[in-house]
Design a protein around this motif. Structure first.
Motif, PDB file in Angstrom:
ATOM      1  N   LYS A  77       0.827  -1.191   0.000  1.00  0.00           N
ATOM      2  CA  LYS A  77       0.000   0.000   0.000  1.00  0.00           C
ATOM      3  C   LYS A  77       0.871   1.254   0.000  1.00  0.00           C
ATOM      4  O   LYS A  77       2.046   1.231   0.339  1.00  0.00           O
ATOM      5  CB  LYS A  77      -0.918   0.003   1.226  1.00  0.00           C
ATOM      6  N   PHE A  78       0.291   2.349  -0.372  1.00  0.00           N
ATOM      7  CA  PHE A  78       0.992   3.621  -0.430  1.00  0.00           C
ATOM      8  C   PHE A  78       1.362   4.077   0.977  1.00  0.00           C
ATOM      9  O   PHE A  78       0.521   4.093   1.881  1.00  0.00           O
ATOM     10  CB  PHE A  78       0.088   4.658  -1.104  1.00  0.00           C
ATOM     11  N   HIS A  79       2.647   4.449   1.160  1.00  0.00           N
ATOM     12  CA  HIS A  79       3.130   4.903   2.462  1.00  0.00           C
ATOM     13  C   HIS A  79       3.215   6.428   2.445  1.00  0.00           C
ATOM     14  O   HIS A  79       4.034   7.008   1.717  1.00  0.00           O
ATOM     15  CB  HIS A  79       4.501   4.298   2.771  1.00  0.00           C
ATOM     16  N   ILE A  80       2.399   7.061   3.236  1.00  0.00           N
ATOM     17  CA  ILE A  80       2.365   8.514   3.251  1.00  0.00           C
ATOM     18  C   ILE A  80       3.630   9.092   3.865  1.00  0.00           C
ATOM     19  O   ILE A  80       4.127  10.139   3.444  1.00  0.00           O
ATOM     20  CB  ILE A  80       1.106   9.003   4.016  1.00  0.00           C
ATOM     21  N   LEU A  88       8.596  12.323   3.214  1.00  0.00           N
ATOM     22  CA  LEU A  88      10.040  12.455   3.411  1.00  0.00           C
ATOM     23  C   LEU A  88      10.759  12.745   2.100  1.00  0.00           C
ATOM     24  O   LEU A  88      11.609  13.647   2.026  1.00  0.00           O
ATOM     25  CB  LEU A  88      10.581  11.166   4.039  1.00  0.00           C
ATOM     26  N   VAL A  89      10.428  12.007   1.052  1.00  0.00           N
ATOM     27  CA  VAL A  89      11.065  12.243  -0.240  1.00  0.00           C
ATOM     28  C   VAL A  89      10.713  13.620  -0.782  1.00  0.00           C
ATOM     29  O   VAL A  89      11.560  14.331  -1.349  1.00  0.00           O
ATOM     30  CB  VAL A  89      10.656  11.135  -1.227  1.00  0.00           C
ATOM     31  N   SER A  90       9.477  14.064  -0.595  1.00  0.00           N
ATOM     32  CA  SER A  90       9.060  15.390  -1.070  1.00  0.00           C
ATOM     33  C   SER A  90       9.816  16.499  -0.360  1.00  0.00           C
ATOM     34  O   SER A  90      10.228  17.488  -0.985  1.00  0.00           O
ATOM     35  CB  SER A  90       7.555  15.554  -0.873  1.00  0.00           C
ATOM     36  N   LEU A  91      10.032  16.347   0.940  1.00  0.00           N
ATOM     37  CA  LEU A  91      10.778  17.368   1.687  1.00  0.00           C
ATOM     38  C   LEU A  91      12.228  17.438   1.234  1.00  0.00           C
ATOM     39  O   LEU A  91      12.802  18.527   1.116  1.00  0.00           O
ATOM     40  CB  LEU A  91      10.697  17.065   3.182  1.00  0.00           C
ATOM     41  N   ILE A  92      12.844  16.288   0.971  1.00  0.00           N
ATOM     42  CA  ILE A  92      14.244  16.290   0.538  1.00  0.00           C
ATOM     43  C   ILE A  92      14.378  16.957  -0.827  1.00  0.00           C
ATOM     44  O   ILE A  92      15.276  17.790  -1.049  1.00  0.00           O
ATOM     45  CB  ILE A  92      14.779  14.852   0.514  1.00  0.00           C
ATOM     46  N   VAL A  93      13.501  16.615  -1.762  1.00  0.00           N
ATOM     47  CA  VAL A  93      13.561  17.216  -3.095  1.00  0.00           C
ATOM     48  C   VAL A  93      13.308  18.719  -3.020  1.00  0.00           C
ATOM     49  O   VAL A  93      13.999  19.522  -3.690  1.00  0.00           O
ATOM     50  CB  VAL A  93      12.550  16.524  -4.025  1.00  0.00           C
ATOM     51  N   SER A  94      12.357  19.151  -2.206  1.00  0.00           N
ATOM     52  CA  SER A  94      12.067  20.581  -2.077  1.00  0.00           C
ATOM     53  C   SER A  94      13.240  21.334  -1.482  1.00  0.00           C
ATOM     54  O   SER A  94      13.564  22.453  -1.915  1.00  0.00           O
ATOM     55  CB  SER A  94      10.810  20.770  -1.211  1.00  0.00           C
ATOM     56  N   ALA A  95      13.898  20.728  -0.481  1.00  0.00           N
ATOM     57  CA  ALA A  95      15.048  21.392   0.132  1.00  0.00           C
ATOM     58  C   ALA A  95      16.188  21.568  -0.866  1.00  0.00           C
ATOM     59  O   ALA A  95      16.852  22.615  -0.901  1.00  0.00           O
ATOM     60  CB  ALA A  95      15.515  20.600   1.351  1.00  0.00           C
TER      61      ALA A  95
END
Length: 355
Positions: free
Chosen positions: A171-174, A179-186
């Motif tokens: 299942k999709f892990h929120i 976490l990946v979105s925050l790293i890419v944004s940073a």
């Protein structure tokens, strides 16, 4: 001894399962050892004082039927034993052993304990893999430890054998998505706003040089120690015009300097040695081999670095990374192919600053 039909391993007669492959052994009962009963046989019952019946012998009329007196049975003579009688020999006792202790037979040593079956509890030989009574596997392997999510995520897709059924997707892990979105944004924010940050540090400045686009800068003033050809030819952007010092010397110690109107952050320098990029014209004159760059800064100091150039007509890039530079002096320390009457020529100098 029983031989396993599956793997050919020899087993003990009392074993019911093979110790190597776990195959059942006693498929057929051993009926040869059981005595065969005679059909219709009658066993007479005899008391303590009953006489054994005497059957008539066919063809012997002199021997009547009925009970006969006991005849003397000849006995064979007894042969005395050759050796001494073991019972007549006195038992040897030790210094601390009595006759009663010597009469007690020695007890056998206890057999070593094997592997206990987890199902029925019977001891088995340590070399066995399956229980001799119920066939249960004796060595239970522990399940492999579960890997962390990032190791499973990094692992490449494996090739599976034919007939392998894949497990359904998880299942999709929120939390992983956040976490990946925050790293890419940073990382994106750092790339965009890094040149505008007021913090200054050598490694941070070098990172800014990598993420920023460098642009060329033209000097406001050009000077040289001597001129066989004009020093301005080294900054005109034409490859077949060059600066060369006075031909009277060897060219060692001659310099050319570029001054800037305001302090700049020098990122790198491109040097085109020789009089031209044509190989025949390039080898016709001397070329700089070792140069020294002295970068004067706004606070009155200077940063000096030495570089060795290759003997090639192609442009060569030199990484600098010096801030607040107001002037740069290039000094020739050595030359390739120097001979009398040849000039140590530099075709082009291009300075790049952070944009």
């Amino acid at each position: 001894m029983i031989v396993c039909e599956a793997c050919g391993t020899a087993a003990n007669p009392q074993d019911r399962f093979c110790g190597v492959c776990g195959e059942y052994l006693n498929w057929e009962e051993d009926t040869d050892s059981a005595p065969e009963a005679t059909a219709g046989a009658i066993v007479p019952q005899r008391g303590p004082n009953a006489e054994a019946p005497v059957r008539p012998v066919p063809g012997d009329p002199a021997r009547p039927a009925g009970p006969q007196p006991d005849a003397a049975v000849p006995t064979q003579p007894t042969v005395p034993p050759l050796g001494p009688d073991p019972a007549a020999q006195p038992q040897q006792t030790g210094p601390n052993q009595t006759l009663e202790d010597a009469a007690i037979p020695a007890q056998p040593a206890p057999a070593p304990t094997g592997i206990a079956c987890p199902s029925c509890g019977i001891d088995n030989d340590p070399s066995r893999h399956f229980c001799r009574s119920c066939g249960t596997a004796l060595r239970q392997t522990a399940p492999p430890a579960k890997e962390s999510w990032w190791r499973r995520w990094r692992r490449r897709r494996k090739e599976h054998a034919a007939g392998f059924r894949r497990k359904p997707r998880r299942k999709f892990h929120i939390r992983r998505f956040v976490l990946v979105s925050l790293i890419v944004s940073a990382v994106l924010l750092l790339i965009v706003f890094l040149p505008a940050l007021p913090v200054s540090h050598p490694w941070l400045e070098n990172l800014r040089d990598r993420v920023s686009e460098a642009k060329p800068v033209s000097p406001s003033t050009i000077s040289a120690s001597s001129e066989a050809t004009s020093a301005e030819f080294a900054f005109d952007g034409i490859s077949n015009e060059y600066w060369a010092p006075d031909l009277a010397g060897e060219g060692v110690g001659e310099w050319i300097q570029a001054d800037f109107t305001e302090p700049v952050r020098l990122v790198y320098l491109i040097v085109s040695p020789g009089v031209a990029r044509d190989q025949e014209a390039f080898l016709a004159q001397s070329r700089p081999e070792e140069i020294e760059l002295r970068m004067f800064t706004e606070d009155g100091g200077a940063v000096t670095e030495t570089f060795t150039l290759s003997d090639s007509a192609e442009p060569q890039t030199i990484e600098l990374g010096v801030s607040d530079v107001t002037a740069v002096r290039l000094t020739i320390l050595g030359a390739y192919g120097h001979e009398e009457g040849k000039a140590v020529a530099i075709g082009e100098l291009e300075y790049f600053i952070r944009g």
